[in-house]
Design an enzyme around this catalytic site. Structure first.
Site, mmCIF file in Angstrom:
data_model
loop_
_atom_site.group_PDB
_atom_site.id
_atom_site.type_symbol
_atom_site.label_atom_id
_atom_site.label_comp_id
_atom_site.label_asym_id
_atom_site.label_seq_id
_atom_site.Cartn_x
_atom_site.Cartn_y
_atom_site.Cartn_z
ATOM 1 N N ASP A 1 -2.136 -15.767 9.973
ATOM 2 C CA ASP A 1 -1.614 -14.426 9.754
ATOM 3 C C ASP A 1 -0.085 -14.516 9.757
ATOM 4 O OD1 ASP A 1 -1.434 -11.680 9.387
ATOM 5 O OD2 ASP A 1 -2.909 -11.214 10.923
ATOM 6 N N TRP A 2 0.543 -13.380 9.578
ATOM 7 C CA TRP A 2 1.988 -13.264 9.351
ATOM 8 C C TRP A 2 2.803 -13.955 10.443
ATOM 9 C CZ3 TRP A 2 4.148 -11.074 5.044
ATOM 10 C CH2 TRP A 2 5.496 -10.736 5.079
#
Length: 770
Positions: free
Chosen positions: A314-315
């Site tokens: 994820d980010w």
């Protein structure tokens, strides 16, 4: 019967990062001849580049990576640095966090692919990904469906699959082949700001709807190379949805037995359904970041579940291992931990340091080349299956159904079937179209809360800019019964220019005055749009402003119908007894206003059912599948403890404008053993005077077990439509595997003993013997 050993030995805890050298694993990945030939040609730098994913803002003209200049233009120098120098394999997101036209998407993606094809040694296409989670949410004029919690509320597999198919079609029309969806996190904590992105609290409902969405995106046979299909991405693996604090990306404490009983099955089902990628949980479980867990990413996901696809972070989460979680002393060590744990692609997203560090780590023999080859093989396999080598860019002109009436009708139908009727005192609903109504509340006249986050922008704050042609709840009611019959006084409004939770109190006296001249009050309340950290809250109660508005409406003496437009169940205990009617609309998308109006005035018979337990108090956040000790209402002795299962509305609940009667529950046998099948039948009759849809829900209870069993568990469901007076006999089949559980040794077992089947208020028992 067959027992599935859920851990390959019980020698270690679930979250060990692993002691195997340099992240090597026994997982076997499909070897595609074209990919293997290409892999042999690649340098280390080319391989590492494939594992890198940056946000589009990095590659555009602008003052900072966060601030792209408009109109959107790619920066040739930085694009060349990313594509040619660093050989990056993937790009994601949309610049300036706003929707783009199909034409703009085609221009951007084509330019990226042209450089990758013409200016790199091997011409490997770039894999573009985007959060298309309830429609193609970053493309102007795309078709928006209800958010996942509303899709779950339909309890209609066909509608969920159709939503996935249309989203895939329109995402490909935007020249993008990869969506970061579905969310398979369990929505078991109403405090969590992403519960509306889930399919709710139940394991089976999540698993079934997850399968449908994967098949909708990828095709029945996962033929992602077809130009109308996209690759799905299961997120957020694993256990992301139940942090201790209820706030996003905060630590969770989840025992192994709970992870395997509740959280793993939907991912297992979607992996078995053929999903091509998985995104990793951003959080910590039992003190260990999932991005650093070899046990989670390699031993369980890749080896035990046999996952063949790619694992993406994820980010910024590899950087978070150092910056936030403090398990890596340097950024370089963070890269080592994540890649050796089993991460295949890093959502970096703002720089190219990851590539430099990973090349160094391989040269220093801290990361094995076999781990790099495994990751790159998975990435190239997906690109190959998507057909990117032959057709790196699809063209919007080849998608004539984009935004069509056919697609909009499907979105409307899904919204209409999601809306859930929770209260209808004295059958006050549906209202007459001759009625005079006062519409009030902050959710009455804005499209923003109807669509929620991930709608034209991350927080949904640009909805009004793009959704002007659709109807708010107020506008839909005006169109339904005529403006002359509708009075609108907001009472409370959201601060659309500020933080999403800020409210502007209105003139409650004006509400009271307006109420004198109407027959009914429609109270549109709930939440504004939000997601992730901006959606964190300290109190699950509905705001003081909205509660005061509700009390003003109640005190008018006119019947009040509440429309709940919210992403999570806000506490409304004090006003529920005074409401004559309550509709729960969740976050229904662009057609939510029309769906609400059609139900309020009887053009649609509501058929939604709650996908979660609606709590009554902030300290009774208990799911339906609780343990018996959660409900000890009255203990022996002199005290009356507040220990009851105090909920507002139960999981699976939802009323209709007609009535249904259940009868003739029967089992084909009172006892099964081994691989026997248990056939269960029940007859459902529409005893009312209008056509309606009903969801048959089959639960089982294990009456006694070696660990305390849940009170009950959903095992099957089916949605049917019945004409007035019509009956249907429904048949379900269960096996011993359907009623197994994870025991204290972390094995899935079905123990001999007595079980109970329940459908509506009917019950029957059977015995399982080995």
């Amino acid at each position: 019967m067959k027992k599935r050993l859920m851990l390959a030995g019980l020698m270690a805890g679930l979250f060990l990062t692993g002691n195997l050298v340099n992240g090597q694993s026994n997982a076997e990945v499909e070897k595609i001849p074209e990919v293997e030939k290409l892999l042999k040609k690649m340098t280390l730098e080319e391989k590492v580049g494939q594992m890198a994913q940056v946000t589009i803002d990095v590659l555009t003209i602008g003052d900072t990576p966060f601030d792209t200049s408009e109109p959107l233009r790619l920066d040739e120098e930085t694009l060349r640095k990313g594509i040619v120098d660093y050989k990056i394999g993937s790009v994601l997101n949309t610049a300036n966090n706003r929707a783009r036209t199909r034409e703009k998407w085609h221009n951007i993606v084509s330019t990226i692919q042209k450089m990758a094809q013409e200016e790199t040694r091997l011409g490997i296409p770039v894999l573009y990904g985007v959060d298309a989670i309830h429609g193609t949410t970053y493309t102007a004029d795309a078709t928006f469906f209800p958010q996942q919690i509303g899709m779950a509320a339909t309890w209609n597999r066909d509608l969920v699959r159709k939503g996935g198919e249309i989203t895939a079609y329109e995402t490909r029309a935007s020249s993008i082949p990869w969506t970061f969806s579905p969310v398979l996190d369990m929505g078991r904590d109403p405090r969590w700001p992403r519960i509306w992105e889930t399919f709710g609290e139940d394991v089976y409902l999540n698993s079934q709807m997850g399968i449908e969405l994967v098949k909708g995106y990828e095709g029945a046979e996962n033929e992602v190379g077809e130009p109308v299909n996209v690759a799905s991405c299961l997120k957020h693996y694993l256990g992301y949805g139940t942090p201790v604090s209820g706030k996003d990306r905060t630590p969770a404490l989840i025992p192994d037995i709970e992870l395997r009983e509740r959280h793993l099955p939907p991912f297992r089902a979607a992996v078995e359904a053929g999903a091509h990628s998985v995104m990793v949980n951003s959080g910590l479980i039992n003190g260990v970041p999932v991005h650093a867990s070899y046990k989670m990413l390699t031993e369980i996901l890749k080896e035990e579940l046999g996952f063949q696809g790619l694992v993406v972070t994820d980010w910024k989460d590899i950087e978070n291992l150092h910056d936030r979680d403090r398990v890596a002393k340097t950024q370089k060590e963070a890269v080592k931990m994540a890649i050796n744990a089993g991460v295949d692609m890093s959502m970096i997203p703002y720089n190219f340091d990851f590539c430099d560090y990973l090349v160094e780590l391989v040269n220093e023999e801290e990361v094995a080349m076999s781990r790099i080859d495994d990751a790159v093989r998975r990435i190239l396999n997906m690109k190959h299956k998507l057909g990117l080598f032959e057709t790196p860019v699809t063209h919007y002109e080849d998608y004539p159904k984009f935004g069509s009436k056919e697609f909009e009708d499907a979105a409307y139908q899904t919204a209409a079937e999601s809306v859930t009727l929770l209260k209808n005192a004295d059958n006050i609903l549906p209202l007459s179209k001759d009625a005079r109504v006062l519409v009030t509340g902050p959710n009455a006249n804005t499209m923003r809360p109807l669509n929620g986050g991930w709608s034209y922008s991350w927080q949904g704050n640009l909805v009004d800019e793009f959704a002007g042609k659709y109807s708010t709840i107020l506008e839909a009611i005006q169109n339904k019964i005529g403006e002359e019959n509708v009075t609108f006084v907001p009472g409370v409004e959201y601060n659309m220019e500020g933080k999403y939770w800020e409210e502007i109190p209105g003139d409650l006296d004006a509400v009271a005055v307006a109420a004198k001249d109407v027959d009914y009050i429609i109270l549109a309340i709930g939440e504004n749009s939000y997601t992730e950290k901006p959606g964190d809250l300290h109190d699950l109660s509905l705001s003081d402003n909205q509660m005061a508005l509700a009390q003003t409406a109640i005190e008018s003496g006119k019947p009040v119908i509440a429309v709940l437009n919210e992403g999570r169940p806000r506490i409304i205990r004090e006003i529920v007894p005074e409401m004559e009617g309550i509709l729960h609309a969740y976050i229904p998308g662009n057609f939510g206003g029309v769906a609400v109006a059609d139900i309020l005035f009887g053009d649609v018979n509501p058929s939604g059912k709650l996908p979660y337990t609606y709590p009554m108090y902030v300290n009774t956040l208990v799911t339906y599948d609780h343990k018996p000790s959660e409900n000890q209402a009255k203990m022996a002795g002199m005290y009356d403890y507040e220990s009851d299962f105090a909920i507002q509305f139960p999981f699976g609940f939802g009323l209709s404008y007609t009535s249904f009667e259940y009868s003739d529950l029967s089992l084909n046998s009172e006892s099964i053993s081994g691989d026997d099948e248990l056939t269960i039948s029940v007859t459902v009759t529409n005893t009312g005077d209008r056509t309606g849809k009903e969801v048959i829900q089959l639960f089982t209870s294990d009456l006694y077990a070696s660990i305390t069993p849940d009170v009950k568990r959903l095992r099957r469901f089916e949605k049917i439509e019945l004409e007035p007076g019509e009956s249907k006999t429904m048949t379900f089949i269960l096996t011993a595997e359907d009623v197994e559980f994870v025991n204290a040794e972390l094995n899935r077992v079905t123990e001999p003993g007595e079980f109970e089947v329940s459908i509506a208020d009917l019950k029957a028992k059977f015995t399982y013997t080995r």
